[in-house]
Design an enzyme around this catalytic site. Structure first.
Site, PDB file in Angstrom:
ATOM      1  N   ASN A   1       5.434  35.944  24.161  1.00 11.02           N
ATOM      2  CA  ASN A   1       5.444  34.705  24.964  1.00 11.02           C
ATOM      3  C   ASN A   1       4.741  33.532  24.266  1.00 11.02           C
ATOM      4  OD1 ASN A   1       5.179  36.409  28.209  1.00 11.02           O
ATOM      5  ND2 ASN A   1       6.993  35.696  27.111  1.00 11.02           N
TER       6      ASN A   1
ATOM      7  N   ASP B   1       9.505  39.313  36.239  1.00 11.67           N
ATOM      8  CA  ASP B   1      10.483  38.488  35.523  1.00 11.67           C
ATOM      9  C   ASP B   1      11.285  37.629  36.497  1.00 11.67           C
ATOM     10  OD1 ASP B   1      11.807  37.534  33.320  1.00 11.67           O
ATOM     11  OD2 ASP B   1      13.187  39.223  33.171  1.00 11.67           O
TER      12      ASP B   1
END
Ligand code: FPP
Length: 247
Positions: A68, A20
């Site tokens: 996503n 991330d």
């Protein structure tokens, strides 16, 4: 489950990684998010090589979640293109370094050209034994569990399985990670402290390491720090410290 190594006392057999911070890393530099993802690919290369060299046997990278898909089209397209190039460029090195590729996730949702390259790399590296690299792509743990439970239910309805035969190991055998040990260590970069629908079943007993370092800045030294921290943790698996000492 874990091995001794000269520089790190205990090397985890399986490391899972939530990569991330690419977007924020780019925004801090006033660059588009894709600039961060590109830099993130360099970190992927570095960490795959470092993990393999230190003796990690399974590495699972969360590269694209089912959620996503909701990102702007240009970012999704850019990520798919980076993934395709990464696979095309890295195939030779994977073969040389004995890295076997596997995909965790809904491969059918990926663009056909990405599926083609993935299938080629998976097939070409299937005999490699030094390290298993699992790329979680269009992956979500809840969807994985629902699919596994459906499979099991179908077998019960067909009379091939009795409900009493369902146990931990049978459910594990119906997940993408079938045949692989559960992760010993989960690393999440980028400062957030959550699991984000990643390997919810498999991470039951994993040690968790959170770092503020953004993924594009997470290189070999940062990885070794995480492994060092792991190697001094006491894993009790529900037992007491005294019970472990007596073993
Ligand atoms: C999270 O950062 C990262 C992703 C959603 C994608 C990860 C992809 C790569 C590292 C590159 C491609 C992968 C491979 C295997 C070649 P974020 O965008 O959520 O960052 P933010 O939280 O700062 O917005």
């Amino acid at each position: 489950m874990q091995e001794k190594n000269n520089s790190i006392d205990v090397v985890p057999t399986h490391v899972a990684l939530i990569m991330d911070g690419n977007g924020r890393w780019a925004e801090q530099r006033k660059r588009p998010r894709l600039f961060g993802h590109k830099a993130g690919v360099d970190s992927v290369r570095i960490i795959v090589e470092a993990a393999r060299n230190i003796g990690v046997k399974h590495l699972t990278l969360y590269a694209f979640s089912t959620e996503n898909w909701q990102r702007p089209g240009v970012e999704v397209k850019g990520l798919m293109s980076l993934l395709k190039t990464y696979l095309q460029v890295e195939l030779k090195k994977m073969l040389k370094n004995g890295i076997c590729l596997q995909c965790f996730g809904q491969m059918k949702r990926l663009p056909p050209d990405v599926q083609d390259v993935l299938n080629t790399v998976i097939s070409d590296t299937r005999h490699c034994r030094d390290m298993r690299l699992n790329l979680a792509l269009s992956y979500g743990a809840r969807a994985e569990l629902v699919a596994g439970v459906r499979d099991i239910a179908r077998k019960c309805c067909a009379g091939d399985l009795q409900p009493d035969e369902i146990d931990d190991s049978l459910l594990s055998d119906h997940l993408y990670s079938q045949g692989q040990p559960d992760p010993d260590l989960l690393i999440r970069t980028g400062g957030e402290k959550r699991l984000s629908n990643f390997l919810l079943w498999q991470l039951s007993y994993a040690e968790i390491y959170f770092t503020e370092t953004m993924w594009p800045d997470f290189h070999e030294q940062q990885f070794l720090e995480a492994l060092k921290e792991f190697s001094i943790r006491q894993r009790r698996f529900g037992k007491t410290g005294a019970q472990l000492a007596a073993q």
